[in-house]
Design a protein around this motif. Structure first.
Motif, PDB file in Angstrom:
ATOM      1  N   LYS A 173       0.836  -1.192   0.000  1.00 21.08           N
ATOM      2  CA  LYS A 173       0.000   0.000   0.000  1.00 21.08           C
ATOM      3  C   LYS A 173       0.878   1.251   0.000  1.00 21.08           C
ATOM      4  O   LYS A 173       0.619   2.207  -0.731  1.00 21.08           O
ATOM      5  N   LYS A 174       1.932   1.234   0.766  1.00 24.78           N
ATOM      6  CA  LYS A 174       2.844   2.375   0.840  1.00 24.78           C
ATOM      7  C   LYS A 174       3.490   2.618  -0.523  1.00 24.78           C
ATOM      8  O   LYS A 174       3.595   3.756  -0.976  1.00 24.78           O
ATOM      9  N   LEU A 209      -8.937   3.501  -5.221  1.00 22.22           N
ATOM     10  CA  LEU A 209      -8.592   4.126  -3.943  1.00 22.22           C
ATOM     11  C   LEU A 209      -9.371   3.495  -2.791  1.00 22.22           C
ATOM     12  O   LEU A 209      -8.860   3.362  -1.684  1.00 22.22           O
ATOM     13  N   GLN A 210     -10.602   3.067  -3.055  1.00 20.45           N
ATOM     14  CA  GLN A 210     -11.376   2.350  -2.037  1.00 20.45           C
ATOM     15  C   GLN A 210     -10.759   0.982  -1.768  1.00 20.45           C
ATOM     16  O   GLN A 210     -10.654   0.565  -0.618  1.00 20.45           O
ATOM     17  N   ARG A 211     -10.377   0.289  -2.810  1.00 18.45           N
ATOM     18  CA  ARG A 211      -9.791  -1.052  -2.654  1.00 18.45           C
ATOM     19  C   ARG A 211      -8.531  -0.993  -1.804  1.00 18.45           C
ATOM     20  O   ARG A 211      -8.275  -1.865  -0.984  1.00 18.45           O
ATOM     21  N   LEU A 212      -7.752   0.072  -1.981  1.00 19.48           N
ATOM     22  CA  LEU A 212      -6.526   0.243  -1.208  1.00 19.48           C
ATOM     23  C   LEU A 212      -6.783   0.790   0.185  1.00 19.48           C
ATOM     24  O   LEU A 212      -5.869   0.903   0.986  1.00 19.48           O
ATOM     25  N   ARG A 213      -8.060   1.138   0.447  1.00 23.08           N
ATOM     26  CA  ARG A 213      -8.483   1.710   1.727  1.00 23.08           C
ATOM     27  C   ARG A 213      -7.799   3.050   1.992  1.00 23.08           C
ATOM     28  O   ARG A 213      -7.523   3.410   3.121  1.00 23.08           O
ATOM     29  N   ILE A 214      -7.550   3.799   0.915  1.00 17.93           N
ATOM     30  CA  ILE A 214      -7.040   5.158   1.026  1.00 17.93           C
ATOM     31  C   ILE A 214      -8.219   6.091   1.259  1.00 17.93           C
ATOM     32  O   ILE A 214      -8.138   7.035   2.037  1.00 17.93           O
ATOM     33  N   ILE A 215      -9.332   5.819   0.579  1.00 16.90           N
ATOM     34  CA  ILE A 215     -10.585   6.509   0.862  1.00 16.90           C
ATOM     35  C   ILE A 215     -11.613   5.449   1.210  1.00 16.90           C
ATOM     36  O   ILE A 215     -11.430   4.268   0.903  1.00 16.90           O
TER      37      ILE A 215
END
Length: 68
Positions: A14-15, A52-58
């Protein structure tokens, strides 16, 4: 909304993904920063938003629909 465990990247991946965001993804996130917003209306079926949702950023706060 709960997310299934599959598809969620480990912290290190993720990073790395955050460091290599596309211009479109950066534009979405820049809006929050520049306007000091905590939420925004975004199309839930947009490919960039879904990533971005899949990555849980938003996170999706709710689904709003209307009945005619």
């Amino acid at each position: 909304m709960r997310y299934p465990s599959q598809g969620i990247l480990p912290h290190t991946k993720k990073k790395k993904k955050i460091q290599t965001l596309t211009d479109g993804e950066k534009d979405i996130l820049a809006y929050y920063i520049h306007n000091q917003k905590r939420s925004e209306y975004l199309p839930y079926n947009d490919e960039l938003v879904r990533e971005l949702q899949r990555l849980r950023i938003i996170d999706q706060s709710s689904i709003v629909s209307s009945c005619l």
